[in-house]
Design a protein around this motif. Structure first.
Motif, PDB file in Angstrom:
ATOM      1  N   ARG A  86       3.939  -5.207  -6.352  1.00 33.00           N
ATOM      2  CA  ARG A  86       3.078  -5.987  -5.464  1.00 33.00           C
ATOM      3  C   ARG A  86       3.508  -7.453  -5.440  1.00 33.00           C
ATOM      4  NH1 ARG A  86      -1.635  -3.387  -3.908  1.00 33.00           N
ATOM      5  NH2 ARG A  86      -1.788  -1.276  -4.757  1.00 33.00           N
ATOM      6  N   ALA A 114       6.612  -7.670  -3.286  1.00 27.22           N
ATOM      7  CA  ALA A 114       6.292  -7.521  -1.867  1.00 27.22           C
ATOM      8  C   ALA A 114       5.667  -8.787  -1.296  1.00 27.22           C
ATOM      9  CB  ALA A 114       5.355  -6.328  -1.661  1.00 27.22           C
ATOM     10  N   ALA A 115       4.886  -9.478  -2.122  1.00 25.71           N
ATOM     11  CA  ALA A 115       4.207 -10.697  -1.680  1.00 25.71           C
ATOM     12  C   ALA A 115       5.092 -11.936  -1.805  1.00 25.71           C
ATOM     13  CB  ALA A 115       2.927 -10.896  -2.496  1.00 25.71           C
ATOM     14  N   GLY A 116       6.308 -11.766  -2.320  1.00 23.62           N
ATOM     15  CA  GLY A 116       7.219 -12.899  -2.450  1.00 23.62           C
ATOM     16  C   GLY A 116       6.939 -13.770  -3.656  1.00 23.62           C
ATOM     17  N   PRO A 157      -2.009 -10.470  -3.937  1.00 25.34           N
ATOM     18  CA  PRO A 157      -2.920 -10.193  -2.814  1.00 25.34           C
ATOM     19  C   PRO A 157      -3.595  -8.828  -2.974  1.00 25.34           C
ATOM     20  CG  PRO A 157      -0.666  -9.805  -2.129  1.00 25.34           C
ATOM     21  CD  PRO A 157      -0.582 -10.355  -3.521  1.00 25.34           C
ATOM     22  N   ASP A 210      -3.595  -6.059  -1.500  1.00 22.34           N
ATOM     23  CA  ASP A 210      -2.927  -5.120  -0.600  1.00 22.34           C
ATOM     24  C   ASP A 210      -3.230  -3.675  -0.993  1.00 22.34           C
ATOM     25  OD1 ASP A 210      -1.836  -7.294   0.671  1.00 22.34           O
ATOM     26  OD2 ASP A 210       0.141  -7.117  -0.275  1.00 22.34           O
ATOM     27  N   ASP A 237       2.552  -3.700   6.871  1.00 25.16           N
ATOM     28  CA  ASP A 237       2.925  -5.044   7.307  1.00 25.16           C
ATOM     29  C   ASP A 237       3.429  -5.912   6.157  1.00 25.16           C
ATOM     30  OD1 ASP A 237       0.253  -4.845   6.397  1.00 25.16           O
ATOM     31  OD2 ASP A 237      -0.272  -6.752   7.333  1.00 25.16           O
ATOM     32  N   ARG A 238       3.240  -5.447   4.927  1.00 32.80           N
ATOM     33  CA  ARG A 238       3.866  -6.101   3.769  1.00 32.80           C
ATOM     34  C   ARG A 238       4.453  -4.972   2.929  1.00 32.80           C
ATOM     35  NH1 ARG A 238       1.216 -11.223   2.082  1.00 32.80           N
ATOM     36  NH2 ARG A 238      -0.633 -10.014   1.538  1.00 32.80           N
ATOM     37  N   TYR A 294       3.234  -2.026   1.376  1.00 33.39           N
ATOM     38  CA  TYR A 294       1.771  -2.133   1.350  1.00 33.39           C
ATOM     39  C   TYR A 294       1.240  -2.631   2.689  1.00 33.39           C
ATOM     40  CZ  TYR A 294       2.775  -2.072  -3.657  1.00 33.39           C
ATOM     41  OH  TYR A 294       3.243  -1.724  -4.906  1.00 33.39           O
ATOM     42  N   TRP A 295      -0.029  -2.257   2.945  1.00 28.39           N
ATOM     43  CA  TRP A 295      -0.767  -2.817   4.071  1.00 28.39           C
ATOM     44  C   TRP A 295      -1.632  -3.955   3.554  1.00 28.39           C
ATOM     45  CZ3 TRP A 295       0.560   2.265   3.801  1.00 28.39           C
ATOM     46  CH2 TRP A 295       1.062   2.877   4.956  1.00 28.39           C
ATOM     47  N   THR A 296      -1.669  -5.065   4.253  1.00 22.22           N
ATOM     48  CA  THR A 296      -2.514  -6.174   3.844  1.00 22.22           C
ATOM     49  C   THR A 296      -3.978  -5.819   4.106  1.00 22.22           C
ATOM     50  OG1 THR A 296      -2.390  -7.229   6.018  1.00 22.22           O
ATOM     51  CG2 THR A 296      -0.714  -7.855   4.387  1.00 22.22           C
TER      52      THR A 296
END
Length: 261
Positions: free
Chosen positions: A32, A35-37, A69, A71, A101-102, A105-107
């Motif tokens: 996660r 994915a969120a950077g 996040p 997600d 969209d991420r 994962y979906w936000t």
């Protein structure tokens, strides 16, 4: 974590598992964060994080955790939408639920937007699906068309249809003995992806299987040069391409005719 422990953990390059240990993260937390950077991509060619990068991440551990996040993965999103697995599959196949969209994962914003369309998702009609058999007794003349020896030889098959019952009907329409369609259909599996039989994945990647139209596709095997055949009628067949293998044994298909790029 003590300073000595931190220095030891960050002294060498780390793979994903070792980075989890250094950060005291679960695999899900690391995925996660990436994915969120919040965690960068590996900076070493062997898909590892260098010691200095790991040291910096360990120093920011709490900041990363606080920034994770809310997600949702596919299963969490399905449950939050109140969809059965069948409803989820139908909504995905109909394109009503888009790609994450991420990824992967979906936000929460995307999940909330989907939730507002809950009834539409629950009522998604059944679309066309891929059913496949890795090792199936191909009836003659299919076996002959695929280059198999004998009347009932083993080969691979992919059927695009709306249901397993429809696979039997479709195949039966191409056979002198329609009952053989049901016999072959009994051995088929529904392709749920992404873990696919490599020959099926190669055919989808090459675009030789049309998932938007009902159809039957066969092959005797996926050694180098084996043909991919579409069954178009009781005695009508079309060669769509040939299996190839890289030196590393990766399977792909070289399309022919209209299917070639």
């Amino acid at each position: 974590m003590t300073e000595n422990t931190t220095a030891t953990k960050a002294a060498t390059n780390h793979n994903a598992s070792q980075l989890c240990q250094a950060l005291e993260f679960t695999k899900d937390q690391l995925a996660r964060a990436r994915a969120a950077g919040l965690v960068p991509t590996p900076d070493v060619k062997t898909s590892r994080w260098s010691g200095p990068v790991v040291e910096g991440l360990v120093a920011r551990r709490q900041e990363i955790l606080d920034g994770l996040p809310d997600d949702l993965d596919a299963e969490q999103l399905r449950q939050s939408l109140g969809l059965s697995r069948r409803q989820w599959d139908r909504a995905r196949e109909a394109g009503l639920i888009g790609e994450p969209d991420r990824a992967p994962y979906w936000t929460r914003a995307a999940a909330d937007a989907l939730a507002r369309r809950g009834e539409e998702l629950r009522q998604a009609p059944a679309g066309l699906r891929c059913y496949f058999g890795e090792v199936v007794n191909l009836p003659e003349p299919w076996a002959r068309a695929a280059g198999c020896p004998g009347d009932m030889s083993l080969g691979g098959i992919v059927v695009v249809a709306s249901s397993k019952k429809d696979t039997a009907t479709l195949m039966g329409s191409f056979l002198a003995t329609p009952e053989l369609g049901k016999w072959v259909a009994d051995g088929l599996q529904f392709d749920r992806g992404p873990q696919r039989w490599q020959a099926l994945q190669a055919a989808l990647n090459a675009g030789v299987i049309n998932r938007r139209a009902a159809g039957v596709y066969i092959w005797r095997g996926y050694e180098d040069g084996d043909p991919v055949i579409q069954v178009k009628g009781p005695e009508t067949f079309a060669t769509l391409g040939h299996f190839r293998k890289t030196p590393g044994r990766h399977v792909y298909i070289e399309p022919v005719g209209d299917h070639a790029g």
